[in-house]
Design a protein around this motif. Sequence first.
Motif, short mmCIF file in Angstrom:
data_model
loop_
_atom_site.label_atom_id
_atom_site.label_comp_id
_atom_site.label_asym_id
_atom_site.label_seq_id
_atom_site.Cartn_x
_atom_site.Cartn_y
_atom_site.Cartn_z
N LYS A 205 0.85 -1.18 0.00
CA LYS A 205 0.00 0.00 0.00
C LYS A 205 0.88 1.23 0.00
CE LYS A 205 -4.15 1.87 2.18
NZ LYS A 205 -5.18 1.66 3.23
N GLY A 209 -2.75 4.06 -3.14
CA GLY A 209 -3.70 2.97 -2.89
C GLY A 209 -3.03 1.62 -2.83
N ASN A 210 -3.87 0.58 -2.79
CA ASN A 210 -3.35 -0.79 -2.77
C ASN A 210 -2.72 -1.13 -4.11
OD1 ASN A 210 -4.17 -1.51 -0.11
ND2 ASN A 210 -6.28 -1.68 -0.84
N TYR A 239 -2.79 -0.89 -9.69
CA TYR A 239 -3.36 -0.14 -8.57
C TYR A 239 -4.84 -0.48 -8.50
CZ TYR A 239 0.76 2.64 -7.57
OH TYR A 239 2.02 3.04 -7.18
N PRO A 242 -11.22 1.48 -5.97
CA PRO A 242 -11.95 1.58 -4.71
C PRO A 242 -12.97 0.45 -4.59
CG PRO A 242 -11.80 3.73 -5.77
CD PRO A 242 -11.30 2.72 -6.76
N THR A 244 -12.20 -2.61 -3.54
CA THR A 244 -11.55 -3.92 -3.70
C THR A 244 -10.64 -4.25 -2.51
OG1 THR A 244 -9.70 -2.95 -4.93
CG2 THR A 244 -11.60 -3.72 -6.21
N ALA A 245 -10.74 -3.49 -1.43
CA ALA A 245 -9.84 -3.69 -0.28
C ALA A 245 -9.98 -5.08 0.32
CB ALA A 245 -10.10 -2.62 0.79
N THR A 248 -8.17 -7.51 -1.91
CA THR A 248 -6.72 -7.32 -1.84
C THR A 248 -6.14 -7.84 -0.53
OG1 THR A 248 -6.98 -5.35 -3.23
CG2 THR A 248 -4.88 -5.62 -2.08
N ALA A 249 -6.87 -7.66 0.57
CA ALA A 249 -6.39 -8.08 1.88
C ALA A 249 -6.18 -9.58 1.99
CB ALA A 249 -7.35 -7.61 2.96
N ARG A 279 -9.69 -4.39 -11.06
CA ARG A 279 -10.73 -5.14 -10.37
C ARG A 279 -10.58 -6.63 -10.68
NH1 ARG A 279 -14.61 -1.89 -8.27
NH2 ARG A 279 -14.64 0.29 -8.99
#
Length: 283
Positions: A205, A209-210, A239, A242, A244-245, A248-249, A279
């Motif tokens: 990060k 962003g991620n 990158y 928004p 998609t956290a 990604t985690a 995405r």
Amino acid sequence: MTLLRSAIGLSLAVSALAAPGIARAGTCEDTFTKKGNEIGGIRFVATTTVPDMSPKIAIQQLRGIVAAKGYDIIAEEAEFGSMLIEQPMTGKARAFPIEITATQAAGMGTVVMEAKLRAGMTVKKELAMPEMCSILNQLKGGKAGIAAAKAGAGAATVQAAPVAMSALAFSHQVSKDTERNASNVLTRYKGKKFTIDGTVSYVTKDPNGNRIGYDVPNPWEEVIRLPNIAPFKTDIVCYMAPGTAAFTAQLKPKKSIKLTGTVEDFDEYKHVIWLKDCRPVAK
């Protein structure tokens, strides 16, 4: 939308698009020629002549015509009657250049379109001619040409769908394009969407962003090394968009991923290409 497509060692299937033309002596079809061979590279040359059409008006008209058909516009100098376009890449076929030159003499405008297939590419003349002539036959002279040029000037190509490729194939392709002419890479790729299938190299990060990096081996690390690939790799970085956290985690190195994103930037010295708004895509 009908595009002239080719693939190395494969036959090309293209549907010709009929287009309205105007009466003129020596039609595009009459003057169409095929030169070269598959080993050294095949060239197709299409020519048309239109009364009362300046080079600038011809190129501006062509911009609108080829953009509507999905061709990539790599360079344009309408004042000098020059344009370079490309048949867009697909997941299986590389792009190839099509050079267009417009001149005028004694009130007659002449446009020459030359498609330069890369060595190993093949397509039948019977398929290439209708596609190229369907473009040239739309050119108009006089007031009609001026109106068409006004509408075509500044036209932009709209991508029909994301190009699906593996991370390794995408890296190979960008690397080869960099090796040929790095100045054209961002022109060719920026704003285009790609669906890239591969594995995670890292997840991190930063202020933007991620960020996810694809795992791409160096050429000398590949189990099967294809001929004529570039001597370096291009790293692929996504990158995430928004929302998609949560996705990604859960990622970790070596995990399989398939993401769709839009090319945003490229560094020819670090050999990195960045995509934004990535995405996940269901496999």
